[in-house]
Every structure is written in C-alpha cells, then in structure tokens.
Design a protein around this motif. Structure first.
Motif, mmCIF file in Angstrom:
data_model
loop_
_atom_site.group_PDB
_atom_site.id
_atom_site.type_symbol
_atom_site.label_atom_id
_atom_site.label_comp_id
_atom_site.label_asym_id
_atom_site.label_seq_id
_atom_site.Cartn_x
_atom_site.Cartn_y
_atom_site.Cartn_z
ATOM 1 N N ALA A 23 46.051 -3.323 6.505
ATOM 2 C CA ALA A 23 45.286 -2.273 5.834
ATOM 3 C C ALA A 23 45.018 -1.156 6.821
ATOM 4 O O ALA A 23 44.481 -1.386 7.909
ATOM 5 C CB ALA A 23 43.974 -2.834 5.308
ATOM 6 N N ALA A 24 45.413 0.049 6.454
ATOM 7 C CA ALA A 24 45.324 1.183 7.375
ATOM 8 C C ALA A 24 44.575 2.337 6.738
ATOM 9 O O ALA A 24 44.468 2.433 5.520
ATOM 10 C CB ALA A 24 46.729 1.624 7.764
ATOM 11 N N SER A 25 44.074 3.202 7.608
ATOM 12 C CA SER A 25 43.445 4.420 7.104
ATOM 13 C C SER A 25 44.503 5.304 6.468
ATOM 14 O O SER A 25 45.664 5.248 6.826
ATOM 15 C CB SER A 25 42.744 5.167 8.233
ATOM 16 N N GLU A 26 44.112 6.132 5.548
ATOM 17 C CA GLU A 26 45.048 6.885 4.721
ATOM 18 C C GLU A 26 45.988 7.730 5.566
ATOM 19 O O GLU A 26 47.169 7.812 5.300
ATOM 20 C CB GLU A 26 44.290 7.761 3.730
ATOM 21 N N ARG A 27 45.464 8.293 6.631
ATOM 22 C CA ARG A 27 46.282 9.195 7.420
ATOM 23 C C ARG A 27 47.460 8.479 8.064
ATOM 24 O O ARG A 27 48.503 9.051 8.302
ATOM 25 C CB ARG A 27 45.444 9.858 8.512
ATOM 26 N N THR A 28 47.288 7.193 8.352
ATOM 27 C CA THR A 28 48.329 6.490 9.089
ATOM 28 C C THR A 28 49.437 5.991 8.178
ATOM 29 O O THR A 28 50.606 6.131 8.480
ATOM 30 C CB THR A 28 47.731 5.294 9.843
ATOM 31 N N VAL A 29 49.075 5.384 7.054
ATOM 32 C CA VAL A 29 50.112 4.720 6.289
ATOM 33 C C VAL A 29 51.012 5.720 5.580
ATOM 34 O O VAL A 29 52.191 5.466 5.357
ATOM 35 C CB VAL A 29 49.493 3.726 5.289
ATOM 36 N N ASN A 30 50.482 6.881 5.262
ATOM 37 C CA ASN A 30 51.296 7.874 4.558
ATOM 38 C C ASN A 30 51.838 8.911 5.533
ATOM 39 O O ASN A 30 51.272 9.968 5.725
ATOM 40 C CB ASN A 30 50.465 8.558 3.472
ATOM 41 N N GLY A 31 52.968 8.577 6.172
ATOM 42 C CA GLY A 31 53.593 9.536 7.060
ATOM 43 C C GLY A 31 54.186 8.943 8.321
ATOM 44 O O GLY A 31 55.225 9.392 8.774
ATOM 45 N N ASN A 32 53.564 7.952 8.909
ATOM 46 C CA ASN A 32 54.046 7.390 10.161
ATOM 47 C C ASN A 32 54.713 6.031 9.958
ATOM 48 O O ASN A 32 54.709 5.467 8.865
ATOM 49 C CB ASN A 32 52.883 7.242 11.144
ATOM 50 N N THR A 33 55.249 5.526 11.027
ATOM 51 C CA THR A 33 55.877 4.212 11.006
ATOM 52 C C THR A 33 54.812 3.137 11.183
ATOM 53 O O THR A 33 53.915 3.264 12.020
ATOM 54 C CB THR A 33 56.904 4.096 12.146
ATOM 55 N N ILE A 34 54.931 2.093 10.391
ATOM 56 C CA ILE A 34 54.106 0.902 10.559
ATOM 57 C C ILE A 34 55.046 -0.242 10.927
ATOM 58 O O ILE A 34 56.061 -0.460 10.253
ATOM 59 C CB ILE A 34 53.354 0.531 9.277
ATOM 60 N N ALA A 35 54.724 -0.936 11.988
ATOM 61 C CA ALA A 35 55.573 -2.018 12.469
ATOM 62 C C ALA A 35 54.785 -3.306 12.569
ATOM 63 O O ALA A 35 53.557 -3.303 12.669
ATOM 64 C CB ALA A 35 56.159 -1.670 13.831
ATOM 65 N N TRP A 36 55.523 -4.386 12.563
ATOM 66 C CA TRP A 36 54.959 -5.711 12.824
ATOM 67 C C TRP A 36 55.597 -6.255 14.106
ATOM 68 O O TRP A 36 56.817 -6.195 14.286
ATOM 69 C CB TRP A 36 55.244 -6.666 11.674
ATOM 70 N N PHE A 37 54.723 -6.770 14.964
ATOM 71 C CA PHE A 37 55.139 -7.458 16.179
ATOM 72 C C PHE A 37 54.501 -8.837 16.177
ATOM 73 O O PHE A 37 53.523 -9.082 15.460
ATOM 74 C CB PHE A 37 54.688 -6.687 17.427
ATOM 75 N N ARG A 38 55.023 -9.723 16.996
ATOM 76 C CA ARG A 38 54.397 -11.025 17.139
ATOM 77 C C ARG A 38 54.416 -11.440 18.595
ATOM 78 O O ARG A 38 55.281 -11.019 19.368
ATOM 79 C CB ARG A 38 55.071 -12.076 16.260
#
Length: 123
Positions: A23-38
């Motif tokens: 769950a991200a703030s609006e500014r982050t999820v709409n426009g930038n890359t979201i990645a998963w690391f482990r």
C-alpha cells in the motif's frame, strides 16, 4: 513523505499461494516503478519483480511463471501474487518505489522501502 506498507505474508506449505500487498501513497503508485525484493537471513536483498508505469512487468528467473505483479490504481496498491510456493521462497519480502528505469532490478536505485512482510514456506 513517501510511505509504503507491505502485508499478506505468512506461513504456508509448499505448493500453496499467497498474495502480498504494498500500500503506497498516491504520488508513488501512480507514475513510478514499484518493485518487490526479498532477503533471507544472512543474505543480500535480491530482486523478485517490478511493475513500471503504466504496467510493464519484470521478474527474476527464479519466480517467472509463478509470481505475478499487478497494480490497483483505485486503492494505490501493488500486489505480488505468489503461486506454487517453494521452500526457497522463504524470505522477508519488501516493496520499494522509485523513478528507476531502466535499473528496475537494482536495489541501490530505490530510495523508499516498506518495513517488510515475512513469508515462510514449509515442506
């Protein structure tokens, strides 16, 4: 201030499925890359997958065909659907955000991280 919060981890048996949420703030999820690391104990953080804007996805070879990343713009969330889980998938899973293309698999390029959610797969 960018904020990310992972959820959905747990203890499952091999072959089961889990869906993680970021769950991200609006500014982050709409426009930038979201990645998963482990990251497993004593080991470095490694790339799992990423979704760029609007919806191009990348996956590591170890999860390709089993894991799927998707966005739900309406609720500012990115999901990691994990199927056919294996013991070697056991790790602390983090989501990260940034304007990082084309270096989507480089953890050093991301400046915003969540706190992580634990996934444990038993045999």
């Amino acid at each position: 201030q960018v904020q990310l919060a992972e959820s959905g981890g747990g203890l499952v048996q091999a072959g089961a499925s889990l869906r993680l949420s970021c769950a991200a703030s609006e500014r982050t999820v709409n426009g930038n890359t979201i990645a998963w690391f482990r990251q497993a104990p004593g080991k470095r953080r490694i790339f799992v997958g990423a979704i760029t804007w609007p919806n191009k996805t990348y996956y590591s070879d170890s999860v390709k065909g089993r894991f799927t990343i998707s966005r739900a713009n309406a609720d500012n969330t990115v999901y990691l659907q994990m199927n056919d889980l294996k013991r070697e998938d056991t790790s602390l899973y983090y989501c990260a955000e940034g304007n990082v293309e084309p270096y989507v698999d480089d953890a050093d390029e991301y400046h915003h991280w969540g706190q992580g959610t634990q996934v444990t797969v038993s045999s």
